[in-house]
Design a protein around this motif. Sequence first.
Motif, PDB file in Angstrom:
ATOM      1  N   SER A  32      37.066  54.036  40.978  1.00 37.43           N
ATOM      2  CA  SER A  32      35.743  53.438  40.739  1.00 37.43           C
ATOM      3  C   SER A  32      35.681  52.045  41.333  1.00 37.43           C
ATOM      4  CB  SER A  32      35.468  53.330  39.237  1.00 37.43           C
ATOM      5  OG  SER A  32      35.179  54.592  38.730  1.00 37.43           O
ATOM      6  N   VAL A  33      34.531  51.737  41.913  1.00 37.35           N
ATOM      7  CA  VAL A  33      34.301  50.401  42.457  1.00 37.35           C
ATOM      8  C   VAL A  33      33.155  49.783  41.662  1.00 37.35           C
ATOM      9  CG1 VAL A  33      33.731  49.056  44.515  1.00 37.35           C
ATOM     10  CG2 VAL A  33      35.050  51.178  44.742  1.00 37.35           C
ATOM     11  N   LEU A  34      33.480  48.691  40.967  1.00 39.29           N
ATOM     12  CA  LEU A  34      32.509  48.058  40.064  1.00 39.29           C
ATOM     13  C   LEU A  34      32.103  46.702  40.609  1.00 39.29           C
ATOM     14  CD1 LEU A  34      34.565  48.587  36.777  1.00 39.29           C
ATOM     15  CD2 LEU A  34      32.955  50.192  37.830  1.00 39.29           C
ATOM     16  N   GLY A  35      30.995  46.200  40.091  1.00 41.98           N
ATOM     17  CA  GLY A  35      30.559  44.865  40.493  1.00 41.98           C
ATOM     18  C   GLY A  35      29.071  44.715  40.266  1.00 41.98           C
ATOM     19  N   ALA A  36      28.633  43.463  40.216  1.00 41.11           N
ATOM     20  CA  ALA A  36      27.216  43.183  39.975  1.00 41.11           C
ATOM     21  C   ALA A  36      26.389  43.530  41.215  1.00 41.11           C
ATOM     22  CB  ALA A  36      27.056  41.704  39.632  1.00 41.11           C
ATOM     23  N   ALA A 195      29.752  50.755  34.272  1.00 42.23           N
ATOM     24  CA  ALA A 195      31.192  50.539  34.401  1.00 42.23           C
ATOM     25  C   ALA A 195      31.999  51.348  33.379  1.00 42.23           C
ATOM     26  CB  ALA A 195      31.487  49.058  34.243  1.00 42.23           C
ATOM     27  N   ARG A 196      31.479  51.431  32.179  1.00 38.77           N
ATOM     28  CA  ARG A 196      32.245  52.114  31.132  1.00 38.77           C
ATOM     29  C   ARG A 196      32.427  53.600  31.472  1.00 38.77           C
ATOM     30  NH1 ARG A 196      33.039  50.216  26.147  1.00 38.77           N
ATOM     31  NH2 ARG A 196      31.290  48.795  26.347  1.00 38.77           N
ATOM     32  N   ALA A 197      31.330  54.262  31.803  1.00 35.27           N
ATOM     33  CA  ALA A 197      31.412  55.693  32.132  1.00 35.27           C
ATOM     34  C   ALA A 197      32.297  55.898  33.358  1.00 35.27           C
ATOM     35  CB  ALA A 197      30.005  56.249  32.389  1.00 35.27           C
ATOM     36  N   ALA A 198      32.163  54.998  34.328  1.00 35.01           N
ATOM     37  CA  ALA A 198      32.935  55.155  35.570  1.00 35.01           C
ATOM     38  C   ALA A 198      34.430  54.987  35.293  1.00 35.01           C
ATOM     39  CB  ALA A 198      32.463  54.139  36.598  1.00 35.01           C
ATOM     40  N   LEU A 199      34.783  54.011  34.457  1.00 31.89           N
ATOM     41  CA  LEU A 199      36.214  53.782  34.188  1.00 31.89           C
ATOM     42  C   LEU A 199      36.806  54.877  33.307  1.00 31.89           C
ATOM     43  CD1 LEU A 199      36.357  49.900  33.765  1.00 31.89           C
ATOM     44  CD2 LEU A 199      37.235  51.272  35.667  1.00 31.89           C
ATOM     45  N   ARG A 200      35.988  55.458  32.467  1.00 31.36           N
ATOM     46  CA  ARG A 200      36.492  56.564  31.636  1.00 31.36           C
ATOM     47  C   ARG A 200      36.860  57.766  32.495  1.00 31.36           C
ATOM     48  NH1 ARG A 200      32.468  55.922  26.641  1.00 31.36           N
ATOM     49  NH2 ARG A 200      33.732  54.479  25.430  1.00 31.36           N
ATOM     50  N   LEU A 201      36.156  57.895  33.605  1.00 31.91           N
ATOM     51  CA  LEU A 201      36.374  59.037  34.493  1.00 31.91           C
ATOM     52  C   LEU A 201      37.519  58.776  35.475  1.00 31.91           C
ATOM     53  CD1 LEU A 201      34.823  61.705  35.267  1.00 31.91           C
ATOM     54  CD2 LEU A 201      33.711  60.359  37.041  1.00 31.91           C
ATOM     55  N   ALA A 202      37.667  57.492  35.874  1.00 29.64           N
ATOM     56  CA  ALA A 202      38.530  57.162  37.018  1.00 29.64           C
ATOM     57  C   ALA A 202      40.007  57.048  36.645  1.00 29.64           C
ATOM     58  CB  ALA A 202      38.066  55.841  37.610  1.00 29.64           C
ATOM     59  N   HIS A 203      40.836  57.161  37.674  1.00 30.42           N
ATOM     60  CA  HIS A 203      42.256  56.843  37.519  1.00 30.42           C
ATOM     61  C   HIS A 203      42.482  55.350  37.723  1.00 30.42           C
ATOM     62  CE1 HIS A 203      42.162  61.113  38.894  1.00 30.42           C
ATOM     63  NE2 HIS A 203      42.966  61.216  37.853  1.00 30.42           N
ATOM     64  N   ARG A 204      41.839  54.792  38.758  1.00 34.30           N
ATOM     65  CA  ARG A 204      41.995  53.367  39.062  1.00 34.30           C
ATOM     66  C   ARG A 204      40.634  52.772  39.382  1.00 34.30           C
ATOM     67  NH1 ARG A 204      44.292  51.573  43.313  1.00 34.30           N
ATOM     68  NH2 ARG A 204      43.960  53.484  44.501  1.00 34.30           N
ATOM     69  N   GLY A 205      40.573  51.460  39.404  1.00 29.89           N
ATOM     70  CA  GLY A 205      39.304  50.819  39.731  1.00 29.89           C
ATOM     71  C   GLY A 205      39.491  49.485  40.434  1.00 29.89           C
ATOM     72  N   TYR A 206      38.428  49.075  41.096  1.00 21.71           N
ATOM     73  CA  TYR A 206      38.363  47.768  41.763  1.00 21.71           C
ATOM     74  C   TYR A 206      37.119  47.055  41.263  1.00 21.71           C
ATOM     75  CZ  TYR A 206      41.828  49.373  45.144  1.00 21.71           C
ATOM     76  OH  TYR A 206      42.976  49.825  45.730  1.00 21.71           O
ATOM     77  N   VAL A 207      37.223  45.746  41.123  1.00 15.01           N
ATOM     78  CA  VAL A 207      36.045  44.948  40.804  1.00 15.01           C
ATOM     79  C   VAL A 207      35.745  44.052  42.001  1.00 15.01           C
ATOM     80  CG1 VAL A 207      35.045  43.227  39.258  1.00 15.01           C
ATOM     81  CG2 VAL A 207      36.609  44.968  38.336  1.00 15.01           C
ATOM     82  N   LEU A 208      34.506  44.119  42.489  1.00 15.03           N
ATOM     83  CA  LEU A 208      34.077  43.274  43.604  1.00 15.03           C
ATOM     84  C   LEU A 208      33.188  42.162  43.088  1.00 15.03           C
ATOM     85  CD1 LEU A 208      32.995  45.673  46.514  1.00 15.03           C
ATOM     86  CD2 LEU A 208      35.262  44.965  45.834  1.00 15.03           C
ATOM     87  N   GLU A 209      33.359  40.994  43.668  1.00 22.22           N
ATOM     88  CA  GLU A 209      32.436  39.884  43.417  1.00 22.22           C
ATOM     89  C   GLU A 209      32.144  39.232  44.754  1.00 22.22           C
ATOM     90  OE1 GLU A 209      33.945  37.170  40.442  1.00 22.22           O
ATOM     91  OE2 GLU A 209      33.779  38.695  38.886  1.00 22.22           O
ATOM     92  N   VAL A 210      30.850  39.072  45.034  1.00 26.36           N
ATOM     93  CA  VAL A 210      30.377  38.490  46.307  1.00 26.36           C
ATOM     94  C   VAL A 210      31.277  38.783  47.509  1.00 26.36           C
ATOM     95  CG1 VAL A 210      28.705  36.754  45.562  1.00 26.36           C
ATOM     96  CG2 VAL A 210      31.125  36.197  45.446  1.00 26.36           C
ATOM     97  N   GLY A 211      31.451  40.082  47.759  1.00 25.50           N
ATOM     98  CA  GLY A 211      32.116  40.498  48.996  1.00 25.50           C
ATOM     99  C   GLY A 211      33.628  40.414  49.001  1.00 25.50           C
ATOM    100  N   ARG A 212      34.219  40.245  47.803  1.00 25.69           N
ATOM    101  CA  ARG A 212      35.690  40.186  47.711  1.00 25.69           C
ATOM    102  C   ARG A 212      36.168  41.040  46.547  1.00 25.69           C
ATOM    103  NH1 ARG A 212      34.651  34.898  49.292  1.00 25.69           N
ATOM    104  NH2 ARG A 212      35.756  34.417  51.221  1.00 25.69           N
ATOM    105  N   VAL A 214      38.206  41.169  43.372  1.00 23.14           N
ATOM    106  CA  VAL A 214      38.766  40.154  42.475  1.00 23.14           C
ATOM    107  C   VAL A 214      39.742  40.768  41.472  1.00 23.14           C
ATOM    108  CG1 VAL A 214      36.867  38.513  42.705  1.00 23.14           C
ATOM    109  CG2 VAL A 214      36.762  40.275  40.925  1.00 23.14           C
ATOM    110  N   LEU A 215      39.727  42.093  41.374  1.00 23.01           N
ATOM    111  CA  LEU A 215      40.591  42.752  40.404  1.00 23.01           C
ATOM    112  C   LEU A 215      40.838  44.183  40.835  1.00 23.01           C
ATOM    113  CD1 LEU A 215      41.654  41.610  37.727  1.00 23.01           C
ATOM    114  CD2 LEU A 215      39.638  42.528  36.604  1.00 23.01           C
ATOM    115  N   GLU A 216      42.069  44.635  40.640  1.00 22.48           N
ATOM    116  CA  GLU A 216      42.437  46.012  40.984  1.00 22.48           C
ATOM    117  C   GLU A 216      43.442  46.453  39.932  1.00 22.48           C
ATOM    118  OE1 GLU A 216      44.712  46.068  44.608  1.00 22.48           O
ATOM    119  OE2 GLU A 216      45.333  48.139  44.297  1.00 22.48           O
ATOM    120  N   ASP A 217      43.189  47.597  39.270  1.00 22.92           N
ATOM    121  CA  ASP A 217      44.122  48.009  38.220  1.00 22.92           C
ATOM    122  C   ASP A 217      43.867  49.470  37.851  1.00 22.92           C
ATOM    123  OD1 ASP A 217      46.107  47.791  36.277  1.00 22.92           O
ATOM    124  OD2 ASP A 217      45.357  45.850  35.551  1.00 22.92           O
ATOM    125  N   SER A 218      44.695  49.986  36.939  1.00 21.90           N
ATOM    126  CA  SER A 218      44.422  51.318  36.405  1.00 21.90           C
ATOM    127  C   SER A 218      43.129  51.240  35.606  1.00 21.90           C
ATOM    128  CB  SER A 218      45.571  51.769  35.498  1.00 21.90           C
ATOM    129  OG  SER A 218      45.574  50.978  34.338  1.00 21.90           O
TER     130      SER A 218
END
Length: 236
Positions: A32-36, A195-212, A214-218
């Motif tokens: 999952s790729v999350l971010g505002a 984000a909640r539904a996406a993370l419940r489904l995913a194995h891993r995720g990334y958080v993007l903020e303004v084109g970068r 900022v976080l990568e984890d299970s």
Amino acid sequence: MFLEIKDLHVKYGNVEALHGINLHVNEGEIVSVLGANGAGKSTTLMSISGLVKASGGSIVFDGMELSKMPAHKIVAAGVAQVPEGRRVFGTLTVHENLKLGSFTNRDLAHIKQTEEWIYQLFPVLAQRRSQLAGTLSGGEQQMLAIGRALMAKPRILLLDEPSLGLAPILVKAIFKTLQEINQSGLTVVLVEQNARAALRLAHRGYVLEVGRVVLEDSAENLLANPDVQNAYLGGG
Ligand code: ATP
């Protein structure tokens, strides 16, 4: 690695939207790729599928460099995108929309078999196979958009905000089907505001903020991360 994005830069005119994204996806995963709004999630997906071109960096899928390939060759290489806002063809029937998705596939038996599989995944589409797509509900159109992408025989499925504008019960049904699709062997990249539904489904995720990134984890760690909870999960 199945999909590896390294130092990806994308510009719209003179304005850089992605400032060096690094992201990878292993075969069989849901990522999952999350971010505002405006973080660069759609731009990242569109770069993978060749709809926007990178100004720097690389995107390697199963050994192929995608960043210089035209979009139709990327589809043929096994990458299919379900675009934000669904974009089904309203004046064509469900069956015709699905057929259009198979334009890179010449194997007629496989096309027929995939269409039947899609009708099993989404029985409501089977009932409506001769109905014009424009008359379907938002949720049904989302199912059709996913089905159309599956018709291209992808090995990786990219989804841009599939839950957008849908009632919670439909989101639940669609995410359950995405899990089923993943369990059939397809790798999934899911861009979501939900984000909640996406993370419940995913194995891993990334958080993007303004084109970068900022976080990568299970997904499990991201769900438990207080910063993620505050910013994206409504405080936990
Ligand atoms: P959203 O959820 O709103 O789609 P996003 O995280 O997907 O957000 P992007 O749509 O990738 O973000 O946008 C990243 C940045 O690029 C934003 O600053 C946005 O304004 C800009 N941008 C996106 N598309 C274009 C475009 N066609 N022309 C110019 N700038 C654009």
